[in-house]
Structures are given as C-alpha cells and as structure tokens.
Design a protein around this motif. Structure first.
Motif, PDB file in Angstrom:
ATOM      1  N   LYS A   1     -11.664  -4.853  76.292  1.00  9.05           N
ATOM      2  CA  LYS A   1     -10.529  -5.718  75.996  1.00  9.05           C
ATOM      3  C   LYS A   1      -9.409  -5.600  77.025  1.00  9.05           C
ATOM      4  O   LYS A   1      -8.543  -6.471  77.120  1.00  9.05           O
ATOM      5  CB  LYS A   1     -10.005  -5.370  74.602  1.00  9.05           C
ATOM      6  CG  LYS A   1      -9.059  -6.397  74.002  1.00  9.05           C
ATOM      7  CD  LYS A   1      -8.657  -5.977  72.592  1.00  9.05           C
ATOM      8  CE  LYS A   1      -7.724  -6.996  71.956  1.00  9.05           C
ATOM      9  NZ  LYS A   1      -7.281  -6.567  70.613  1.00  9.05           N
ATOM     10  N   ASP A   2      -9.407  -4.492  77.809  1.00  8.33           N
ATOM     11  CA  ASP A   2      -8.328  -4.273  78.769  1.00  8.33           C
ATOM     12  C   ASP A   2      -8.499  -5.159  80.006  1.00  8.33           C
ATOM     13  O   ASP A   2      -9.620  -5.519  80.385  1.00  8.33           O
ATOM     14  CB  ASP A   2      -8.293  -2.804  79.202  1.00  8.33           C
ATOM     15  CG  ASP A   2      -7.877  -1.898  78.060  1.00  8.33           C
ATOM     16  OD1 ASP A   2      -6.864  -2.187  77.415  1.00  8.33           O
ATOM     17  OD2 ASP A   2      -8.590  -0.902  77.811  1.00  8.33           O
ATOM     18  N   LYS A   3      -7.378  -5.460  80.642  1.00  6.38           N
ATOM     19  CA  LYS A   3      -7.408  -6.269  81.850  1.00  6.38           C
ATOM     20  C   LYS A   3      -7.989  -5.464  83.009  1.00  6.38           C
ATOM     21  O   LYS A   3      -7.869  -4.250  83.067  1.00  6.38           O
ATOM     22  CB  LYS A   3      -6.001  -6.754  82.200  1.00  6.38           C
ATOM     23  CG  LYS A   3      -5.398  -7.714  81.182  1.00  6.38           C
ATOM     24  CD  LYS A   3      -4.001  -8.139  81.599  1.00  6.38           C
ATOM     25  CE  LYS A   3      -3.396  -9.104  80.586  1.00  6.38           C
ATOM     26  NZ  LYS A   3      -2.027  -9.512  80.961  1.00  6.38           N
ATOM     27  N   ALA A   4      -8.589  -6.152  83.929  1.00  4.05           N
ATOM     28  CA  ALA A   4      -9.145  -5.515  85.124  1.00  4.05           C
ATOM     29  C   ALA A   4      -8.012  -5.262  86.111  1.00  4.05           C
ATOM     30  O   ALA A   4      -7.876  -5.938  87.128  1.00  4.05           O
ATOM     31  CB  ALA A   4     -10.225  -6.398  85.739  1.00  4.05           C
ATOM     32  N   ASP A   5      -7.162  -4.312  85.799  1.00  2.00           N
ATOM     33  CA  ASP A   5      -6.013  -4.024  86.653  1.00  2.00           C
ATOM     34  C   ASP A   5      -6.184  -2.649  87.286  1.00  2.00           C
ATOM     35  O   ASP A   5      -7.231  -2.017  87.177  1.00  2.00           O
ATOM     36  CB  ASP A   5      -4.708  -4.095  85.849  1.00  2.00           C
ATOM     37  CG  ASP A   5      -4.745  -3.192  84.626  1.00  2.00           C
ATOM     38  OD1 ASP A   5      -5.644  -2.319  84.559  1.00  2.00           O
ATOM     39  OD2 ASP A   5      -3.890  -3.350  83.743  1.00  2.00           O
TER      40      ASP A   5
ATOM     41  N   THR B   1     -10.119  -4.809  93.500  1.00  2.00           N
ATOM     42  CA  THR B   1      -9.931  -6.137  94.083  1.00  2.00           C
ATOM     43  C   THR B   1     -10.884  -7.163  93.471  1.00  2.00           C
ATOM     44  O   THR B   1     -10.604  -8.358  93.493  1.00  2.00           O
ATOM     45  CB  THR B   1     -10.163  -6.093  95.606  1.00  2.00           C
ATOM     46  OG1 THR B   1     -11.462  -5.548  95.861  1.00  2.00           O
ATOM     47  CG2 THR B   1      -9.110  -5.222  96.283  1.00  2.00           C
ATOM     48  N   ASP B   2     -12.026  -6.713  92.951  1.00  2.00           N
ATOM     49  CA  ASP B   2     -12.965  -7.646  92.326  1.00  2.00           C
ATOM     50  C   ASP B   2     -12.563  -7.907  90.881  1.00  2.00           C
ATOM     51  O   ASP B   2     -11.849  -7.118  90.254  1.00  2.00           O
ATOM     52  CB  ASP B   2     -14.408  -7.126  92.398  1.00  2.00           C
ATOM     53  CG  ASP B   2     -14.512  -5.641  92.099  1.00  2.00           C
ATOM     54  OD1 ASP B   2     -13.483  -4.954  92.173  1.00  2.00           O
ATOM     55  OD2 ASP B   2     -15.608  -5.173  91.773  1.00  2.00           O
ATOM     56  N   GLU B   3     -13.039  -9.001  90.336  1.00  2.00           N
ATOM     57  CA  GLU B   3     -12.609  -9.448  89.010  1.00  2.00           C
ATOM     58  C   GLU B   3     -13.090  -8.526  87.903  1.00  2.00           C
ATOM     59  O   GLU B   3     -12.347  -8.221  86.976  1.00  2.00           O
ATOM     60  CB  GLU B   3     -13.120 -10.863  88.751  1.00  2.00           C
ATOM     61  CG  GLU B   3     -12.631 -11.448  87.425  1.00  2.00           C
ATOM     62  CD  GLU B   3     -13.105 -12.873  87.220  1.00  2.00           C
ATOM     63  OE1 GLU B   3     -12.969 -13.385  86.097  1.00  2.00           O
ATOM     64  OE2 GLU B   3     -13.604 -13.474  88.193  1.00  2.00           O
TER      65      GLU B   3
ATOM     66  N   VAL C   1     -12.441  -8.838  78.894  1.00  2.00           N
ATOM     67  CA  VAL C   1     -12.996  -9.831  77.973  1.00  2.00           C
ATOM     68  C   VAL C   1     -11.887 -10.305  77.043  1.00  2.00           C
ATOM     69  O   VAL C   1     -11.190  -9.498  76.424  1.00  2.00           O
ATOM     70  CB  VAL C   1     -14.156  -9.243  77.150  1.00  2.00           C
ATOM     71  CG1 VAL C   1     -14.729 -10.306  76.213  1.00  2.00           C
ATOM     72  CG2 VAL C   1     -15.237  -8.702  78.069  1.00  2.00           C
ATOM     73  N   SER C   2     -11.694 -11.593  76.935  1.00  2.00           N
ATOM     74  CA  SER C   2     -10.609 -12.149  76.128  1.00  2.00           C
ATOM     75  C   SER C   2     -11.167 -12.755  74.847  1.00  2.00           C
ATOM     76  O   SER C   2     -12.141 -13.510  74.863  1.00  2.00           O
ATOM     77  CB  SER C   2      -9.852 -13.228  76.917  1.00  2.00           C
ATOM     78  OG  SER C   2      -8.864 -13.835  76.111  1.00  2.00           O
ATOM     79  N   ILE C   3     -10.543 -12.383  73.718  1.00  2.00           N
ATOM     80  CA  ILE C   3     -10.882 -12.987  72.431  1.00  2.00           C
ATOM     81  C   ILE C   3      -9.653 -13.746  71.968  1.00  2.00           C
ATOM     82  O   ILE C   3      -8.656 -13.159  71.539  1.00  2.00           O
ATOM     83  CB  ILE C   3     -11.281 -11.928  71.394  1.00  2.00           C
ATOM     84  CG1 ILE C   3     -12.536 -11.182  71.857  1.00  2.00           C
ATOM     85  CG2 ILE C   3     -11.524 -12.565  70.037  1.00  2.00           C
ATOM     86  CD1 ILE C   3     -12.997 -10.127  70.887  1.00  2.00           C
ATOM     87  N   VAL C   4      -9.685 -15.035  72.056  1.00  2.00           N
ATOM     88  CA  VAL C   4      -8.528 -15.865  71.746  1.00  2.00           C
ATOM     89  C   VAL C   4      -8.478 -16.152  70.249  1.00  2.00           C
ATOM     90  O   VAL C   4      -9.474 -16.550  69.648  1.00  2.00           O
ATOM     91  CB  VAL C   4      -8.564 -17.187  72.539  1.00  2.00           C
ATOM     92  CG1 VAL C   4      -7.366 -18.051  72.185  1.00  2.00           C
ATOM     93  CG2 VAL C   4      -8.616 -16.898  74.030  1.00  2.00           C
TER      94      VAL C   4
ATOM     95  N   GLY D   1     -21.483  -3.222  87.148  1.00  2.00           N
ATOM     96  CA  GLY D   1     -20.558  -3.272  88.277  1.00  2.00           C
ATOM     97  C   GLY D   1     -20.531  -1.963  89.041  1.00  2.00           C
ATOM     98  O   GLY D   1     -21.571  -1.361  89.344  1.00  2.00           O
ATOM     99  N   ARG D   2     -19.330  -1.485  89.323  1.00  2.00           N
ATOM    100  CA  ARG D   2     -19.164  -0.230  90.061  1.00  2.00           C
ATOM    101  C   ARG D   2     -18.851   0.944  89.154  1.00  2.00           C
ATOM    102  O   ARG D   2     -18.478   2.020  89.622  1.00  2.00           O
ATOM    103  CB  ARG D   2     -18.031  -0.395  91.079  1.00  2.00           C
ATOM    104  CG  ARG D   2     -18.356  -1.352  92.213  1.00  2.00           C
ATOM    105  CD  ARG D   2     -17.290  -1.294  93.280  1.00  2.00           C
ATOM    106  NE  ARG D   2     -16.033  -1.914  92.858  1.00  2.00           N
ATOM    107  CZ  ARG D   2     -14.839  -1.637  93.403  1.00  2.00           C
ATOM    108  NH1 ARG D   2     -14.739  -0.727  94.350  1.00  2.00           N
ATOM    109  NH2 ARG D   2     -13.763  -2.276  92.992  1.00  2.00           N
TER     110      ARG D   2
END
Length: 715
Positions: free
Chosen positions: A682-686, A596-598, A605-608, A636-637
């Motif tokens: 690089k992966d989303k926090a999903d 649930t946390d970001e 981490v996004s590299i545009v 974090g956790r």
C-alpha cells in the motif's frame, strides 16, 4: 474571556456536574483554571443543582407551561416534563406529534451553546449514535435546532438508570439474589453493545451506571455518547482536558500511562461498573497520590482468586482482568469481556483463568443459577463480592514454569534491554530445574529439547506465574532459512540524533531468518494442526489460490504462536535490519542508490474508495489479496545479496521488539505497541529506506502487516 478559556470552563463543568458537591472546590483549586474561571464553573454547577433547571432564557420563554408540568409545543414535539440532566444536556420527556410516540429530548444548555465546540460535540453525538443500530444502544431519531435551542430526539426508555437500580440493592443484609443477577446481566448486555460500537469505530469514553438505562422489562440500554471518540475523526477535547467521569476512567484516559486510548479503555470502565454491581462499592483509584505509574489504591491488583466458593473466584477473575492497569493485560475487546461474563452467567468455565480438571468437574456438575446463596453470603458478608487480601508490598519477582518436564535438557533466559532493543545478559537456569523466578520485564527464554532449541518471548509480571508449554510439533529445522553470521551490524536512522532509534553499530550473535515472508499455505498448516483461529482475511472455505501470498491480518500474539509452534521466534528489530540492510547498513535491499523506477518492489498499489481496516468485508478481502504477490519468488529488485525476499515491499513485518521511547527517566516501552519493519503493497514507491518503522498495536490485525520467523544459531 477568550475562546480557549471558555472551552476549559465548559470541560470542567461537564466533568464535575455529576460529582459530589464536596469535591467541586478541591478539584477546581488543583486545576489550571484561573480564579475567575473557577468561580464561573462553580456558579454553573450551583445553578445546575438548583430545583429550577439550567436553561437558556429563550428556552424558558418558549415553554412557560413547564413549571406547571403542562405540555408545550416544540418543533413537532409536545414537551411534557424534565426527566434528567447531565454535563452535555437536559433531558425532557416529549411526544412526537407526527408519529405519536414518546421520545426523550436532550437539550444543549446555554453555557454549551455559547461554545462552538459544545455545539459541535452535541452534533457529533447525534451523528455517532444515529449510525449505531444495536438492541442495547438507545437509538437517535433526530438532531435539530429550534429557535436558539439545539436538541437531540432519542427513543424514550421507560425505567431507571443502573445507578438507581444499584441503590436499591442491600449489600449489607440478606443477599438480594434476583437484583444482583439482573445487574450482572445488564453489564453483559452493555459489553455486547460496546463491542458493536467499537467494531464500528466508536469509543464511548464515559461508561458508568448513570449512562446505562434499565427498562421496565429489565433490558439494558447504553446512552449518552456525548464525549465519544470516533475513529479517524478530530478529537474536540483539548489536550489538557480529561473527558470522562472520575472513578470509571481508565489509567490511559486519565493520562497516568502512555498508551493509546482505544476500546480497551471502555473495557476498563465497564469493569469498574461490574465491580460496583457485584460489591455495592465504587471502584475508585486515586490519581492524586503515589507513583502515577502504579495503582495508588490497594484495591488494584489484589482481587482474591482464593475464595473457597468457585463462583466468587471466577467473578473476581473477570473483574481483575477487565481492570488491569496495562491495556495489554485486559480483555482485548468488549466482545471477549462479554463472552467471559456470559460463560460465568451460564455456569461454564471462564477464559480469564485456566480451570483445573477438578474445577471443570465441579463446573460440569453445576446446573443451577449463577449466584447461589452460599456465593452471595461469601461476597456480601465480607462487604465485597471480591474478597480482598491484606494490602502488602507487591512481590518483586515472578515464577516461571516450563512444561512438560520430560522435554527439558537446559534452560537459558535473556532480559530485554529497552536502550539497546536487544535481549542481553544470558543466564543459565541450574540443571534439573523447570521452575524458576525472574525479575519483571520482557524476557526471551530458550529451552534445549530433544527436538532442538525452542525460544519463547514472554512479558513477566511481578507476583504472577507464567507457564510456558513446549508445543508438540515436528523437530525444528532451518530449511528455507538464511544464516546471518555473527558480527557487527549498522542499524537505525542515520539522520536523527536518538540513542535508541538513531544510527549505531551493534554486535549480533549468529541467527537464522526465513528467506521469505510466511505464506498463507504455511500458516494454514499451523491452523489445521492446532485449531488456532484463521486470519480474518481468509474466506470460508479457504481459497487455495492464495497459498503463495504472504499471510497478513494476524496479530503479534498469533504470529508469535505460529513461530513457537515451528521451533522458531520472531526476529528482533536489529536482527531484521541486519538481514535486510546487510552488515554495512545499506538503505535498500539492493544498495544505497535512490529509487528511480516505478515499482522496484511490490509497493504503490492503490485501492480507491476502500478502507482496508475491515478485513471481514468481501470487498476489502478481495482488494487486499489482489494487491499481494507470490512471497516465494523475487519481485523487481526486492532481494538481498543473501537471497532474502520482500524486505521492502509486499507486506510490512512484525518484529519481536516493542516500541521504545526516551523519557526523563531513560528508555521506556510503550505498552501494547510492537515495531513492524519494511514497506508494504500500500505504500508509495518513494525513497523511504529500510530503517523506517511502523507502530503496530499488539492486538490489532492489519492488512498491510505480515511476518517472517527467525531462530538463534546455536546448539
């Protein structure tokens, strides 16, 4: 006739247009084409073989003077004469009237103009080559359309193809040393060109002598990228088509083995060209007969390494390595291939086979041209530069030798079981033996030494000798590691029904595993002590500011070598899961509750605007290193109850487990592919749990993948 069938006709026309006419009908009769489509392909092939070139009628009307060899205007060019043809076009010599230079105009035939994919392939060929700037690749000047005709204007290479050059060499009489040397030099140049193309994301897929041009100065040029595959682009070849030229295609290109089509396929094709240059014979492997998982032609795997003249044996070794059936056993890049061939041409020891001290003395004493009369006599008088042993049934076991003998007190081996993804059925080697035979396959070999337990993972090939050298390093310790006790563990994906990757309970022996991912500082100690190559992502000089970050951008072999140097190994997939998920099989390091946390870990981490594949790029290096965090402190956790760090984020981690999939015959390994576990920066926090896998090519260094080490917990 529908669009799909038309494209099938185009594909078969391209495939057979340079094949002998006697093979056309047998090949088509065994294809999936319907009878009327087969007749259509035969008609096109016969028209192509007539003296009058196969051209769109409007093109013939545009150039009425071509029949009399007169010049004809064409979109700023003056067409002079036809100089070649192939599956993707007809080639004309022309003069650029604006820049006053000679060019080669490649014109798309009518049958391909009618196909949308044919035009798009032609366009893609021009776009692909226009981005490549290499002295041994024919440059493209322009892509255009004039009236109904699509064309590519390239540099004109005055000379001949390598195929024609080889046809002028007499391989049956007195050796033509000058021409043989020139042919070997041409292969070396093309290996360099392919290495450049591969590093720029382009796989040629049709390397053969007729696509190599030799100019009047003897310089080689690679041409015809008509079926090239560009990294990250949609492949216009339909799944049932086999693009390429029979006799030069790799096993994976022909669909004989389940392996990704990458740069090593071109290495195989160029190996076939090298073999042909050396012997005057086509390297021909039949895919029609025998077990498709094994080479059906006795030439494969029987190149002799016992020639009495070392020159021939070394060239044989280079051919053999390039032409290995499994991609993982070939040169892993065209650059490696070029390097070995360069050493051969310079009279230096090659890397494809280890040289003894005596052989090194012979090489050091040799300072004369690479192909001597004695060498050529051996090769050519035997009707092959690479002498072939009598083809007999291949051996079913392989010899394994452990060295040095003084370091051995006991040896045990375990075979990898694809169905369980574990090394099982331990067997002790009789005391006092340092050489023994094993069945082919993946094995873990454990050696008790005065400095402690040493473990080695090796793939054993039938008929070959594997030598394992125990590294000279400090005694192995378990400092900084966590003990995982023996017992049951729940692993796998609970939401799929898969006997390999699905949910199951297994028994694991006790083992140690690193508390955190291997850091740059730790890997630097290995590089400095052994002289190993540093990761591509490091700068020169090394920046100590990255010491505490996890090391990324290392291949499987590099990670394995580091672990063995320390007296450790990589964890298997089940061991990694047990350490990350606990014996109960929790979904995350902290438990089963959804995210649930970001940022519960170093993820998201996004590299545009940057691709992270080119690890040598300063921009990529800076962006990747800035995205990683200290591996030695919690983030974090992302910490397990036992104190293990970064299983969910920071870097995904290589394991000692190859990727396995189910087939009709049971569980099989996917060659050259290793399993990496965990998420990365690089992966989303999903809500992607810890049973998710990453497919990591063994020879590829990835910016998102690092590793940690393990060690069996026994005396």
């Amino acid at each position: 006739m529908d669009r799909q069938e038309n494209e099938q006709i185009v594909a078969w026309f391209q495939r057979l247009c340079e094949a002998p006419e006697s093979t056309w009908e047998p090949e088509l009769s065994s294809s999936e084409l319907r009878e009327h489509a087969q007749r259509e392909v035969l008609g096109l092939l016969r028209a192509q073989s007539r003296p009058c070139p196969l051209l769109d009628q409007s093109f013939l009307e545009t150039f009425p003077n071509l029949a009399s060899q007169g010049a004809a205007p064409f979109d700023g060019f003056e067409i002079i004469r036809k100089i070649g043809s192939g599956g993707m076009g007809l080639v004309y010599l022309a003069e650029d009237t604006e820049l006053h230079r000679m060019v080669a105009i490649k014109v798309l035939p009518a049958v391909l103009t009618a196909s949308g994919s044919g035009v798009e392939r032609f366009r893609r060929e021009a776009q692909t080559v226009s981005k490549l700037d290499h002295p041994h690749i024919v440059p493209v000047h322009r892509f255009g359309r004039w009236e109904k005709t699509h064309y590519i204007a390239s540099a004109y290479i005055e000379g001949e193809t390598l195929a024609l050059a080889l046809g002028c060499i007499d391989y049956t009489g007195a050796p033509d040393l000058r021409r043989i040397n020139a042919a070997l030099g041409a292969v070396h140049s093309i290996a360099q060109a392919l290495d450049y193309a591969h590093r720029n994301g382009v796989i040629h897929r049709d390397v053969k002598p007729s696509n190599i041009l030799i100019d009047t100065n003897g310089k080689a040029h690679l041409c015809d990228f008509g079926i090239a595959k560009v990294e990250h682009s949609h492949d216009l070849t339909m799944t049932h088509e086999v693009p390429g030229t029979s006799g030069y295609m790799s096993p994976e290109q022909e669909g004989l083995i389940a392996s990704p089509l990458d740069a090593r396929s071109d290495v195989y094709s160029l190996g076939a060209v090298l073999y042909e240059c050396a012997t005057g014979r086509r390297w021909c492997v039949s895919a029609k007969n025998g077990d498709p998982r094994q080479p059906a032609n006795p030439q494969l795997g029987v190149l002799s390494r016992k020639n009495t003249v070392p020159h021939a044996a070394d060239l044989a070794a280079i051919c053999q390595k390039a032409l290995e059936w499994e991609p993982a056993r070939r040169y892993q890049s065209a650059g490696e291939f070029a390097g070995d061939l360069d050493r051969f041409l310079r009279g230096q020891p090659i890397a494809a086979r280890r040289a003894s001290l005596a052989r090194r003395g012979v090489w050091a004493a040799r300072r004369r041209p690479v192909v001597t009369t004695a060498t050529a006599t051996l090769l050519i008088a035997a009707s092959s530069l690479v002498s072939l042993r009598a083809f007999t049934a291949p051996p079913t076991t392989a010899l394994v030798t452990i060295a040095p003998v003084s370091a051995i007190s006991a040896i045990e081996h375990r075979a990898f079981d694809p169905a369980t993804q574990m090394f099982e059925n331990p067997e002790l080697i009789p005391s006092g033996r340092h050489s023994f035979r094993l069945e082919p396959g993946l094995h873990r070999i454990a050696v008790d030494t005065p400095e402690g337990l040493r473990e080695f993972t090796r793939r054993i090939e039938a008929g070959e000798t594997t030598t394992i050298r125990i590294p000279a390093s400090a005694p192995a310790t378990t400092g900084g590691m966590i003990l995982i006790p023996a017992g049951e563990a729940t692993v796998g994906n609970p939401f799929v029904e898969d006997p390999i990757h699905g949910h199951r309970t297994i028994d694991l022996a006790a083992y140690w595993i690193d508390r955190h991912e291997v850091t740059n500082a730790e890997f630097r100690g290995y590089v400095e002590a052994t002289g190993a190559s540093p990761p591509q992502i490091w700068t020169d000089p090394y920046d100590i500011a990255i010491d505490s970050l996890p090391v990324v951008g290392v291949t499987y072999d590099e990670a394995r070598s580091y672990a063995e140097w320390l007296g450790k190994r990589l964890p298997t997939k089940p061991e990694w899961e047990r350490a990350a998920r606990g014996s109960e099989g929790r979904l995350y390091p902290w438990g089963d509750e959804p995210i649930t946390d970001e940022r519960p870990a170093n993820v998201g981490v996004s590299i545009v605007g940057l691709t992270t594949q080119d690890l040598r790029s300063p921009e990529v290096r800076s962006a990747v290193l800035a995205s990683l965090v200290n591996a030695e402190v919690p983030f974090g956790r992302d910490i397990t109850p036992e104190g293990g760090l970064d299983y969910y984020g920071n870097a995904a981690e290589l394991t000692d487990t190859p990727f396995v999939q189910m087939s009709a015959g049971g569980a099989i390994e996917l060659p050259g592919q290793q399993i990496a576990m965990g998420r990365s920066w690089k992966d989303k926090a999903d809500n992607a749990p810890l049973y998710m896998m990453i497919l990591a090519p063994q020879d590829q260094a990835m910016s998102v993948v690092g590793f940690r080490c393990a060690r069996s917990a026994r005396p």
